[in-house]
Enzyme design. Sequence first.
Site, PDB file in Angstrom:
ATOM      1  N   ASP A   1       1.780   6.708   1.939  1.00 43.88           N
ATOM      2  CA  ASP A   1       1.113   5.493   2.416  1.00 43.88           C
ATOM      3  C   ASP A   1      -0.372   5.657   2.082  1.00 43.88           C
ATOM      4  OD1 ASP A   1      -0.306   3.676   3.917  1.00 43.88           O
ATOM      5  OD2 ASP A   1       0.910   3.902   5.718  1.00 43.88           O
TER       6      ASP A   1
ATOM      7  N   ASP B   1       0.803  -1.217   0.000  1.00 41.03           N
ATOM      8  CA  ASP B   1       0.000   0.000   0.000  1.00 41.03           C
ATOM      9  C   ASP B   1       0.834   1.264   0.000  1.00 41.03           C
ATOM     10  OD1 ASP B   1       1.021  -0.339   2.519  1.00 41.03           O
ATOM     11  OD2 ASP B   1      -0.879  -0.135   3.578  1.00 41.03           O
TER      12      ASP B   1
ATOM     13  N   LYS C   1       6.555   5.770  18.434  1.00 43.23           N
ATOM     14  CA  LYS C   1       6.118   7.139  18.118  1.00 43.23           C
ATOM     15  C   LYS C   1       6.564   8.088  19.214  1.00 43.23           C
ATOM     16  CE  LYS C   1       1.880   5.876  15.800  1.00 43.23           C
ATOM     17  NZ  LYS C   1       0.438   5.677  15.948  1.00 43.23           N
TER      18      LYS C   1
HETATM   19  P1  GTP Z   1      -5.329  -1.200   8.093  1.00 43.26           P
HETATM   20  O1  GTP Z   1      -6.214  -2.294   8.617  1.00 43.26           O
HETATM   21  O2  GTP Z   1      -6.138  -0.072   7.534  1.00 43.26           O
HETATM   22  O3  GTP Z   1      -4.285  -0.741   9.067  1.00 43.26           O
HETATM   23  O4  GTP Z   1      -4.541  -1.749   6.790  1.00 43.26           O
HETATM   24  P2  GTP Z   1      -3.668  -3.104   6.608  1.00 43.26           P
HETATM   25  O5  GTP Z   1      -4.465  -4.263   7.025  1.00 43.26           O
HETATM   26  O6  GTP Z   1      -3.210  -3.125   5.179  1.00 43.26           O
HETATM   27  O7  GTP Z   1      -2.453  -2.938   7.596  1.00 43.26           O
HETATM   28  P3  GTP Z   1      -1.092  -2.147   7.363  1.00 43.26           P
HETATM   29  O8  GTP Z   1      -1.352  -0.925   6.551  1.00 43.26           O
HETATM   30  O9  GTP Z   1      -0.442  -1.981   8.669  1.00 43.26           O
HETATM   31  O10 GTP Z   1      -0.245  -3.197   6.541  1.00 43.26           O
HETATM   32  C1  GTP Z   1       0.922  -2.845   5.792  1.00 43.26           C
HETATM   33  C2  GTP Z   1       1.077  -3.850   4.667  1.00 43.26           C
HETATM   34  O11 GTP Z   1       1.268  -5.169   5.193  1.00 43.26           O
HETATM   35  C3  GTP Z   1      -0.147  -3.932   3.780  1.00 43.26           C
HETATM   36  O12 GTP Z   1       0.314  -4.079   2.457  1.00 43.26           O
HETATM   37  C4  GTP Z   1      -0.876  -5.169   4.260  1.00 43.26           C
HETATM   38  O13 GTP Z   1      -1.598  -5.821   3.221  1.00 43.26           O
HETATM   39  C5  GTP Z   1       0.257  -6.056   4.753  1.00 43.26           C
HETATM   40  N1  GTP Z   1      -0.102  -6.902   5.894  1.00 43.26           N
HETATM   41  C6  GTP Z   1      -0.431  -6.492   7.154  1.00 43.26           C
HETATM   42  N2  GTP Z   1      -0.649  -7.557   7.948  1.00 43.26           N
HETATM   43  C7  GTP Z   1      -0.448  -8.659   7.190  1.00 43.26           C
HETATM   44  C8  GTP Z   1      -0.529 -10.073   7.442  1.00 43.26           C
HETATM   45  O14 GTP Z   1      -0.822 -10.542   8.542  1.00 43.26           O
HETATM   46  N3  GTP Z   1      -0.240 -10.899   6.403  1.00 43.26           N
HETATM   47  C9  GTP Z   1       0.079 -10.427   5.156  1.00 43.26           C
HETATM   48  N4  GTP Z   1       0.318 -11.312   4.173  1.00 43.26           N
HETATM   49  N5  GTP Z   1       0.166  -9.114   4.877  1.00 43.26           N
HETATM   50  C10 GTP Z   1      -0.095  -8.240   5.883  1.00 43.26           C
END
Ligand code: GTP
Length: 366
Positions: A223, A111, A162
Amino acid sequence: MQEAIILVGGKGTRLRPLTNHTPKPLLGVAGSSFIRHQIAKLSDAGVEHVVFATSYLAALFEQEFKDFSEDLEISYAVEEVPLGTGGAIRNAGRLLRGTSADAPVLILNGDILSGVDLRALLERHQARDADVSLHLTRVPDPRAFGLVPTDQAGRVLAFLEKPKTPEECVTDQINAGAYVFRRSVLDAIPADREVSVEQETFPRLVTAGRRVFGHTTDDYWRDLGTPLAFVHGSADLVTGAATSPLVAAPAQALIHPTATVDPTARVTGGSTVGPHAVIGPHALVDRSIVGARVSVAEGARIHESVVDHDSSIGAESCLREVVVGCHAHVGPHNELPAQLRLSCGIRIPAGGVRVSGTAVACPTVH
Ligand code: GTP
């Protein structure tokens, strides 16, 4: 063979309701799903095999790429239960083809829209003989982020929570979500539980004295995790403020050839208008994303908002920093304020929501 992993298993809760049916990396920005922009960037950087670390709505990734025929091979490492960012990297590592313990593996968050030169990140990693290299970006206000201070040579000193006080703002560098791991370091991440790469893996490597380096750049970086960042990222790709191999030339708007835009309507600021959408007379769509088959009636104004597919916006309604789920209907003469999110399928009657005063008489008998 250069290999990469993209982390795409998160639920994208901050982008609901857009992510109710579509994982964040498959949402459309500047005319393509975000992950296709990333794949194109990886391809340009010489990557030949990429593993998607999927979990939430995993099957949709295979569907999106079932006809993919570029020179880049895609594999899918599906987590039945999300393993966290570190666990996901370890799990996806099982599908890498290379066998060398020193091979550099490129890893991207699914993302982050970034102008970083991935070849340069890889080259610097090799030149420093690093165990892990992280792309770092500078932010004007570091208070909302974990901080990553480095020494003169770029070696990471710590991963800090943070900052709560000005004294704790020891640097403006933050983790920008693109990494290179030495393969053996990746393979050493625990495989039997959820692991956060940011909170556990990186701090442990630094404490253990491993060679963890930052690659700090001033490239474009955003982001896309929140609605406003998401629309701004898409608009920046359209206008050329951010670049992608999939966006040919900068423009004021990206309008699908099957969409109909009235000659008196204005579509500006890097907006995208999806297939079969209809934009009515004197309507304004500014710095926004209008999905497939959306209709925007006469005189409606849409600013910095996302209107998901098959929704309609009534005449003279105004949206500002709003997310409208799919199949929703906003009647005429509504005024929807910032941060509002309309659930999929919801219907708002004419004049139902306003911020400023309304001239409409009270319909009830008192
Ligand atoms: P929010 O729920 O809105 O915080 O978004 P998110 O679920 O994408 O979490 P975050 O932005 O913290 O994740 C950063 C990146 O890591 C994103 O591209 C997510 O798809 C990925 N990500 C987060 N947790 C996992 C996980 O448990 N497994 C995998 N495969 N990818 C993850």
